[in-house]
Write an enzyme that holds these catalytic residues in place. Structure first.
Site, short mmCIF file in Angstrom:
data_model
loop_
_atom_site.label_atom_id
_atom_site.label_comp_id
_atom_site.label_asym_id
_atom_site.label_seq_id
_atom_site.Cartn_x
_atom_site.Cartn_y
_atom_site.Cartn_z
N HIS A 257 6.54 -7.58 -2.33
CA HIS A 257 6.53 -6.62 -1.02
C HIS A 257 7.54 -7.16 0.18
O HIS A 257 7.39 -6.80 1.30
CB HIS A 257 5.10 -6.67 -0.38
CG HIS A 257 4.02 -6.08 -1.14
ND1 HIS A 257 4.14 -4.83 -1.64
CD2 HIS A 257 2.72 -6.52 -1.53
CE1 HIS A 257 2.96 -4.48 -2.42
NE2 HIS A 257 2.29 -5.52 -2.35
N SER B 228 -4.24 2.86 4.77
CA SER B 228 -4.56 2.23 3.37
C SER B 228 -4.49 0.76 3.59
O SER B 228 -5.41 -0.13 2.97
CB SER B 228 -3.43 2.61 2.18
OG SER B 228 -3.87 2.13 1.27
N LYS C 20 0.82 -1.23 -0.14
CA LYS C 20 0.09 -0.07 0.04
C LYS C 20 0.76 1.41 0.05
O LYS C 20 0.40 2.41 0.35
CB LYS C 20 -1.21 0.00 1.25
CG LYS C 20 -1.75 -1.24 1.33
CD LYS C 20 -2.45 -1.61 0.14
CE LYS C 20 -3.48 -1.18 -0.61
NZ LYS C 20 -3.74 -2.05 -1.76
N THR D 247 2.71 1.04 -4.93
CA THR D 247 2.98 0.05 -6.02
C THR D 247 2.61 0.37 -7.29
O THR D 247 3.24 0.52 -8.21
CB THR D 247 2.88 -1.34 -5.35
OG1 THR D 247 2.79 -1.40 -3.93
CG2 THR D 247 3.74 -2.39 -5.82
S1 PPS Z 1 -0.57 -2.92 -3.41
O1 PPS Z 1 -1.69 -3.71 -3.00
O2 PPS Z 1 0.42 -3.27 -2.11
O3 PPS Z 1 0.02 -3.19 -4.51
O4 PPS Z 1 -1.21 -1.35 -3.17
P1 PPS Z 1 -0.40 -0.09 -3.81
O5 PPS Z 1 -0.69 0.08 -5.07
O6 PPS Z 1 1.02 0.01 -2.90
O7 PPS Z 1 -1.26 1.10 -3.16
C1 PPS Z 1 -2.31 1.43 -2.92
C2 PPS Z 1 -2.51 2.83 -2.83
O8 PPS Z 1 -1.99 3.73 -3.82
C3 PPS Z 1 -3.00 4.58 -4.14
N1 PPS Z 1 -2.60 4.72 -5.31
C4 PPS Z 1 -2.37 6.28 -6.04
N2 PPS Z 1 -2.10 7.49 -5.26
C5 PPS Z 1 -2.00 8.49 -5.89
N3 PPS Z 1 -1.91 8.64 -7.44
C6 PPS Z 1 -1.93 7.37 -7.99
N4 PPS Z 1 -2.01 7.28 -9.17
C7 PPS Z 1 -2.22 6.05 -7.25
N5 PPS Z 1 -2.61 4.97 -7.70
C8 PPS Z 1 -2.93 4.12 -6.60
C9 PPS Z 1 -4.15 3.91 -3.73
O9 PPS Z 1 -5.24 4.62 -3.78
C10 PPS Z 1 -3.93 3.45 -2.53
O10 PPS Z 1 -3.91 4.20 -1.41
P2 PPS Z 1 -5.38 4.94 -0.56
O11 PPS Z 1 -4.60 5.72 0.45
O12 PPS Z 1 -5.88 3.45 0.08
O13 PPS Z 1 -5.95 5.58 -1.69
#
Ligand code: PPS
Length: 304
Positions: free
Chosen positions: A117, A147, A56, A59
């Site tokens: 991860h 998150s 989260k 990634t």
């Molecule tokens: S995972 O399941 O571990 O692969 O999840 P991961 O992608 O690491 O994290 C998901 C969070 O990243 C946010 N997210 C973004 N934030 C800003 N900009 C963009 N483009 C973007 N894409 C994904 C996503 O909304 C999750 O965060 P939260 O705070 O829950 O919204």
């Protein structure tokens, strides 16, 4: 690919929340632990790129940025498949009928971009032996916790999160999948001085995507026209990615990810923890954080 194989096999998604076991003290799903020998023996190749994060931390966002760079901003090419099919998640074991992350990676032509991860000490040794490039992305602990909590609610195969209060305690003690956030970010921070690791922060990408994407370009030794960079910045914004079915995880069935509980693309902001932490939780968190992060030069911004 992966989803087609699922259809061919007529797999029914009668899945339950995963049991948890451990590898060297790090909680992982039992399915991952059962196949751990294969993950540890994974053969990285010198031109593999690994995207490593604590869960989260951004990634999927980084995966989209990297894929757009690798495809010179060609959106259609980036829409060839869902995020999880484009970039094998090396330690992941979903189901006995689906290929593991290792098997997906082995079936993929080079150059491969892979996701993990894993904390640094559990990364398969071949990545270090082959001196692979690695992009690590870290997100401040408070937003990462929020998150992760919502992800446990919507992901029907993650262990039960319990209440917010219960999950808060589990996170502080590292009793969550992939272990302690604190050890993860610190472990990778130390490793970056010894290996080819680009260490990025979610908050920095949010604040200035152009500047951070340029760091990725430099690290990948790529040069792109300004128009292409503008296009990448546009298509990797939260609101655009949220509507992109190849990047928003909606291609997985609701038996696995139930976006009606909380969407995978939830808020995508810095500072949402303020809407979740009570004053008492914040004080407890800060005191604990100070102890766990003492002695490291690694610092985070909890708001912009
Ligand atoms: S995972 O399941 O571990 O692969 O999840 P991961 O992608 O690491 O994290 C998901 C969070 O990243 C946010 N997210 C973004 N934030 C800003 N900009 C963009 N483009 C973007 N894409 C994904 C996503 O909304 C999750 O965060 P939260 O705070 O829950 O919204």
């Amino acid at each position: 690919m992966f989803m087609e194989k699922m259809k061919d096999l007529k797999v029914t998604w009668n899945m339950t929340r995963y049991e948890v076991d451990e590898v060297e003290g790090i909680p992982l799903t039992k399915k991952m632990c059962d196949r751990w020998n294969e993950t540890w023996a994974f053969q990285a190749k010198p031109d593999d790129l690994l995207i490593a994060t604590y869960a989260k931390a951004g990634t999927t966002w980084t995966q989209e940025i990297v894929d757009m760079i690798q495809n010179d901003g060609d959106l259609e090419k980036c829409k060839r498949a869902s995020t999880f099919e484009r970039h094998p998640f090396i330690e992941w074991v979903l189901h006995e009928h689906t290929p593991t992350g290792v098997e997906q990676a082995e079936a993929m032509p080079s150059p491969r971009t892979l996701k993990t991860h894993l904390p640094v000490q559990l990364v398969p040794p071949s990545f270090w032996e082959k001196n692979c490039k690695i992009i690590y992305v870290a997100r401040n602990a408070k937003d990462n916790l929020v998150s992760y909590y919502h992800f446990h609610r919507m992901n029907q195969i993650m262990p039960e999160p319990g209440t917010w209060e219960e999950f808060f305690e589990k996170y502080l003690t590292g009793k969550v999948l992939w272990g302690s956030w604190y050890d993860h970010v610190k472990g990778w921070w130390e490793a970056k001085d010894h290996y080819r690791i680009l260490y990025l922060f979610y908050e920095d990408i949010k604040e200035n995507p152009r500047r951070e994407i340029q760091k990725v370009l430099q690290f990948l030794e790529k040069d792109l026209e300004k128009e292409v960079l503008d296009k990448i910045i546009h298509y990797t914004q939260f609101d655009i990615m949220k509507e992109n079915p190849m990047a928003n995880y909606t291609t997985l069935p609701p038996e696995i990810l139930d976006h009606s509980i909380s969407p995978f693309m939830r808020k995508g902001i810095v500072g949402d923890w303020k809407n979740h932490f009570t004053v008492a939780q914040n004080e407890r968190f800060d005191a604990d954080y100070k102890q766990k992060m003492a002695g490291t030069s690694l610092t985070f911004r909890m708001e912009l």
